[in-house]
Design an enzyme around this catalytic site. Sequence first.
Site, PDB file in Angstrom:
ATOM      1  N   SER A 293       0.837  -1.205   0.000  1.00 54.11           N
ATOM      2  CA  SER A 293       0.000   0.000   0.000  1.00 54.11           C
ATOM      3  C   SER A 293       0.867   1.248   0.000  1.00 54.11           C
ATOM      4  CB  SER A 293      -0.885   0.003   1.254  1.00 54.11           C
ATOM      5  OG  SER A 293      -1.477   1.265   1.458  1.00 54.11           O
TER       6      SER A 293
ATOM      7  N   TYR B 129      -1.823  -0.486  10.754  1.00 53.82           N
ATOM      8  CA  TYR B 129      -2.115  -1.164   9.479  1.00 53.82           C
ATOM      9  C   TYR B 129      -0.958  -0.950   8.497  1.00 53.82           C
ATOM     10  CZ  TYR B 129      -3.518  -1.429   4.657  1.00 53.82           C
ATOM     11  OH  TYR B 129      -3.521  -1.696   3.314  1.00 53.82           O
TER      12      TYR B 129
ATOM     13  N   LYS C 113       2.037  -3.583   6.685  1.00 53.95           N
ATOM     14  CA  LYS C 113       2.435  -3.674   5.270  1.00 53.95           C
ATOM     15  C   LYS C 113       3.941  -3.462   5.135  1.00 53.95           C
ATOM     16  CE  LYS C 113      -1.558  -4.413   3.299  1.00 53.95           C
ATOM     17  NZ  LYS C 113      -1.850  -5.689   2.621  1.00 53.95           N
TER      18      LYS C 113
END
Length: 361
Positions: A124, A148, A152
Amino acid sequence: MPILVTGGAGYIGSHTCVELLNAGYEIIVLDNLLNSKRESLNRISEITGKSFPFYKINLLNEGEIEQVFIENDIEAVIHFAGLKAVGESVRLPLRYYHNNITGTINLLNIMKKYDVNRLVFSSSATVYGMPEKVPISEEFPLKALNPYGRTKLMIEEILKDLFESDPNWSIALLRYFNPIGAHESGTIGEDPNGIPNNLMPFITQVAIGKMPELSVFGNDYQTADGTGVRDYIHVTDLAKGHLKALEKVASSQEIEAYNLGTGKGYSVLEMVEAFEVATGVPVPYKVVSPRPGDAAICFADASKAKRELQWTAEKSLRDMCEDSWRWQYNNPNGFDKNLIATGTGNPHLSKSGDFFNTKIE
Ligand code: WQD
């Protein structure tokens, strides 16, 4: 030999499955259906006319992952499965670290055990944190700003270490900017749980009448109209980028990161206007305080993907708005309900029965 798609029932996963099947690949879908619906798998088969094995399993169960590799001679893996709500990750960091990182390590252990070493990883643009300038290139510093995003980034680092330990691996790290839109058929699309966090699903829920108005998070940013600017990319373009990355990992032994964006930024108010022009549907809004952690401007330098994957985004902002609306209009309650509206707006029961073989309940 089939491609294993983890999280294949999800938003980007399901659109990628459609493109894989249309391109002639065999696929296997693995999903725990925590943040997705089985109906999306039926719709994939409806769109493509093809069936495929589905395993309803959790990546935290390494034994269940192994069963998939025992039963299938897997060529490569596209790994989407993971929790992805920024706000939720701040509230529940341990859940995000455990689910996303332990799940990925379990998958990698089984891939290594069965000598499957080609991987396309769903990363991302959030790994860039708050960019100091735009457009953002893959060489920019990486600094995620929430749990989050840190999952990643940590998984990218784990994959880089794995590659250092065993150069037989071939890995593509795909850094998505802002995926929106839906398949042109209007039968699959983004189906957020509860109140949407992201802009476009919120806009379509205002347009369909499920939400009274859009809250615009701040209009004092250093942008043309003061609202946040992002690089919105059609989910079908994004899906096609995965097929290009699959070709790349099949023909090389390296680990490379690629930005998947359009290279253009649009503000929140530009998105509202584009949606209204494309659909003829008004989107009432009010300006509220900025959302903590939001960057003012974020858009991609997508030249590396063009150069090395021969991929560029092709769909227009109008396509993104029209396709988002067609999905929402045909599916006012997403995949949840057994009612779908025809183009004439008359709901009818969805087709019953599975369009694919379920391997494991
Ligand atoms: C876009 C713009 C908001 C909602 C997030 C994740 C990122 C990635 C993509 C997973 C911003 C504004 C939004 C609303 C608004 N997801 N906005 N009102 O924040 O760029 O990225 O989704 O990988 O990790 O952070 O996307 O759609 O939430 O916001 O004004 O109700 O719309 O301020 O400027 P974002 P978004």
